[in-house]
Motif scaffolding. Structure first.
Motif, short mmCIF file in Angstrom:
data_model
loop_
_atom_site.label_atom_id
_atom_site.label_comp_id
_atom_site.label_asym_id
_atom_site.label_seq_id
_atom_site.Cartn_x
_atom_site.Cartn_y
_atom_site.Cartn_z
N SER A 1 20.90 24.36 32.83
CA SER A 1 20.97 23.08 33.55
C SER A 1 19.59 22.60 34.01
CB SER A 1 21.91 23.19 34.75
OG SER A 1 21.45 24.16 35.67
N TYR B 1 21.99 15.75 27.71
CA TYR B 1 22.35 16.81 28.65
C TYR B 1 23.33 17.80 28.03
CZ TYR B 1 24.32 19.30 32.56
OH TYR B 1 24.75 20.31 33.38
N ASN C 1 21.87 20.51 25.90
CA ASN C 1 21.07 21.52 26.62
C ASN C 1 21.78 22.05 27.88
OD1 ASN C 1 18.22 21.24 25.20
ND2 ASN C 1 18.97 19.16 25.54
N ALA D 1 17.88 21.19 31.03
CA ALA D 1 18.54 19.93 30.66
C ALA D 1 18.13 18.80 31.59
CB ALA D 1 20.05 20.12 30.67
#
Length: 422
Positions: free
Chosen positions: A169, A162, A165, A172
């Motif tokens: 969001s 997470y 990336n 991710a």
């Protein structure tokens, strides 16, 4: 025990640890990624709708605990586990497309089917059947300790994915949900290929629907069902209460925020690993899983009494941190061992699933109301609210202690009767 038999047990236990740790990640993903997941689902500003996803999952879980026990006693547990892992993974891939809210609700209801109806009781029964007589405590202790280790590793992996990336969001979260889903499908395939068929299965499942209904009726009459429910209730309520340990230490006792964050992130994992490992070893050496639980119940109740009577002050910050950490260990002793008592009390294998289902329905009742109640207590009176939480834990620990003591007497009686017959 042959080397081949021993190695197959180790492989199966590792697969069960991975399965039990990953299968619940997606339903509870909002606990770790509340805002990013909310954004990805398009539910910003709709917190009630967002929370309802977890509510419908929880309600469906409660409804499915009982039939889950029946399913575990009627069908082969290996097939149920494979189906559960693969189907939950497929549902996760569907969720990763972030469809409409109605579809998200449907997915969360289906999550309850694949994680509770076909998985929960079956997974516990599988470990029950994996362990020979005298191995139950060690096996369940190893399971709980292994879940602590794998939980830490998986958390680090997925939070790292997470973080890389995080600029997007939605991207991710789509990546995280997809990877978790694929991992579950792979674990399901590994279970199908590597997990040996449990032994003594001819006495572990019921041949007909009528036999399964009768087995459920027998389970309802068994004292072990309600003793186990009491111990689960103890572990469930006390573990839920630990959510408030770090806030109490920070807001009331003045613990620095950085230390509080570290404590909340790692205290459970570390204490789970230490306590569950020690519990498994002690249960094996003492030849009864109830003995360590009785000690944990006495110590745990005493520690919660200390929390209740210590003043809400910065002067007791470090002693309170130590007391809370040891109390957390006592909770994990219970969680590591209470399922082992099912076999140690001589429960027939064909009703084990039903016993687990019924006791889970009763024992996990705190999950349906307790945190909301704690929130109301804290809103009304912060310090008094925490004291009420500690008092609740005293009562829960006493319930667990009493059930562990009665179970211990029943195990002694069962073994004495078996020795006479022999």
């Amino acid at each position: 025990m042959t080397q081949k038999s021993k190695s197959s047990k180790v492989v199966t236990l590792i697969l069960m640890i991975l399965a039990m740790n990953t299968i619940y990640m997606l339903p509870y993903l909002m606990y770790t990624y509340y805002t990013p997941l909310q954004e990805a689902m398009g539910l910003i500003g709709r917190d009630a709708d967002y929370g309802r996803l977890l509510n419908v999952y929880g309600i469906a879980n409660v409804i499915l605990y009982l039939p889950g026990g029946w399913v575990a006693d009627k069908f082969d547990c290996k097939k149920l586990l494979v189906f559960s892992m693969v189907s939950t993974g497929v549902l996760g891939l569907w969720e990763a497309t972030f469809p409409s809210y109605t579809i998200l609700l449907l997915i969360h209801i289906l999550f309850a089917v694949t994680t509770v109806l076909t998985f929960w009781s079956s997974s516990v029964k599988c470990v029950n059947m994996l362990a020979d007589e005298g191995e139950q405590g060690g096996m369940f202790g190893s399971l709980e300790a292994g879940r602590g280790v794998s939980g830490l590793v998986l958390t680090i992996i997925f939070t790292s994915i997470y973080a890389v990336n995080a600029a997007d969001s939605t991207k991710a979260m789509r990546l995280n949900v997809s990877i978790i889903s694929v991992v579950m499908i792979v674990i399901g395939i590994l279970l199908a290929v590597l997990m040996p068929k449990p032994k003594n299965t001819e006495n572990a499942t019921n041949a007909t629907l009528l036999d399964s209904i009768k087995a459920m009726g027998v389970a309802f009459k068994c004292p072990v069902t309600y003793l186990l429910a009491g111990m689960i209730f103890c572990g469930s309520m006390c573990l839920a209460s630990t959510t408030y340990f770090a806030p109490y230490l920070q807001n009331i006792c003045g613990l620095p925020v950085k230390i509080g964050v570290l404590y909340s992130n790692y205290s459970k994992i570390v204490t789970q690993l230490i306590a569950a490992s020690a519990a498994g070893i002690l249960a094996t050496k003492l030849k009864r899983s109830t003995k360590p639980m009785i000690v944990a119940g006495v110590v745990g109740a005493g520690l919660y009494i200390v929390m209740e009577i210590l003043p809400a002050s910065t002067a007791v910050m470090w002693p309170m941190l130590v007391v809370m950490t040891v109390a957390l260990m006592m909770i994990y002793v219970f969680r590591a061992l209470y399922y082992a008592t099912v076999d140690e009390e001589g429960t027939p294998k064909n009703i084990v699933g039903s016993v687990i289902g019924i006791s889970s329905l009763i024992g996990f009742i705190p999950d349906t109301f307790y945190t909301s109640l704690c929130g109301k207590w804290l809103e009304a009176d912060p310090v008094g609210g925490y004291k009420k939480i500690f008092l609740s834990c005293i009562l829960a620990m006493v319930i667990g202690l009493v059930c562990a003591f009665i179970s211990d007497r029943r195990i002694v009686k069962f073994r004495a009767a078996n020795n006479k017959e022999a």
